[in-house]
Design a protein around this motif. Structure first.
Motif, mmCIF file in Angstrom:
data_model
loop_
_atom_site.group_PDB
_atom_site.id
_atom_site.type_symbol
_atom_site.label_atom_id
_atom_site.label_comp_id
_atom_site.label_asym_id
_atom_site.label_seq_id
_atom_site.Cartn_x
_atom_site.Cartn_y
_atom_site.Cartn_z
ATOM 1 N N GLU A 15 6.430 -6.486 -5.696
ATOM 2 C CA GLU A 15 5.347 -5.510 -5.845
ATOM 3 C C GLU A 15 4.057 -6.207 -6.266
ATOM 4 O OE1 GLU A 15 5.202 -2.311 -4.920
ATOM 5 O OE2 GLU A 15 7.231 -2.648 -4.129
ATOM 6 N N SER A 19 0.593 -6.285 -4.167
ATOM 7 C CA SER A 19 -0.656 -5.908 -4.822
ATOM 8 C C SER A 19 -1.695 -7.021 -4.690
ATOM 9 C CB SER A 19 -0.389 -5.595 -6.292
ATOM 10 O OG SER A 19 -1.568 -5.297 -6.964
ATOM 11 N N ASN A 23 -5.228 -6.461 -2.926
ATOM 12 C CA ASN A 23 -6.459 -6.533 -3.720
ATOM 13 C C ASN A 23 -7.315 -7.756 -3.415
ATOM 14 O OD1 ASN A 23 -5.959 -4.140 -5.166
ATOM 15 N ND2 ASN A 23 -4.599 -5.226 -6.542
#
Length: 81
Positions: A15, A19, A23
């Motif tokens: 995860e 991310s 990002n």
């Protein structure tokens, strides 16, 4: 060489990878890509981090041994002749 990550740890790391890609790179990656990336990191980069950890442990053990040696010498008593 390395023990396997727990399923929960692996899922949390994947995860974090997803991310990061989203990002930092504006890319959405899925389960297979994040799993492949994690496997790559563990295989190719893991040994470097592992070896650094071992080197850090060696330094700590050497420091503690030196302190223990100094402590033991301080326990010596004079011998009269």
């Amino acid at each position: 060489m390395f023990s396997q990550l727990s399923k929960d740890a692996k899922e949390m790391i994947k995860e974090e990878i997803k991310s990061f890609f989203y990002n930092e790179r504006d890319e959405e990656i899925g389960e297979i890509a994040s799993d492949s990336f994690l496997d790559f990191c563990m295989e190719k980069l893991g040994p470097y981090f592992y070896n650094e950890g071992v080197q850090d442990a060696i330094k700590i053990i050497n420091e503690r041994n030196m302190n223990a040696e100094e402590d033991l010498y301080s326990l010596k008593r004079p011998v009269s002749r």
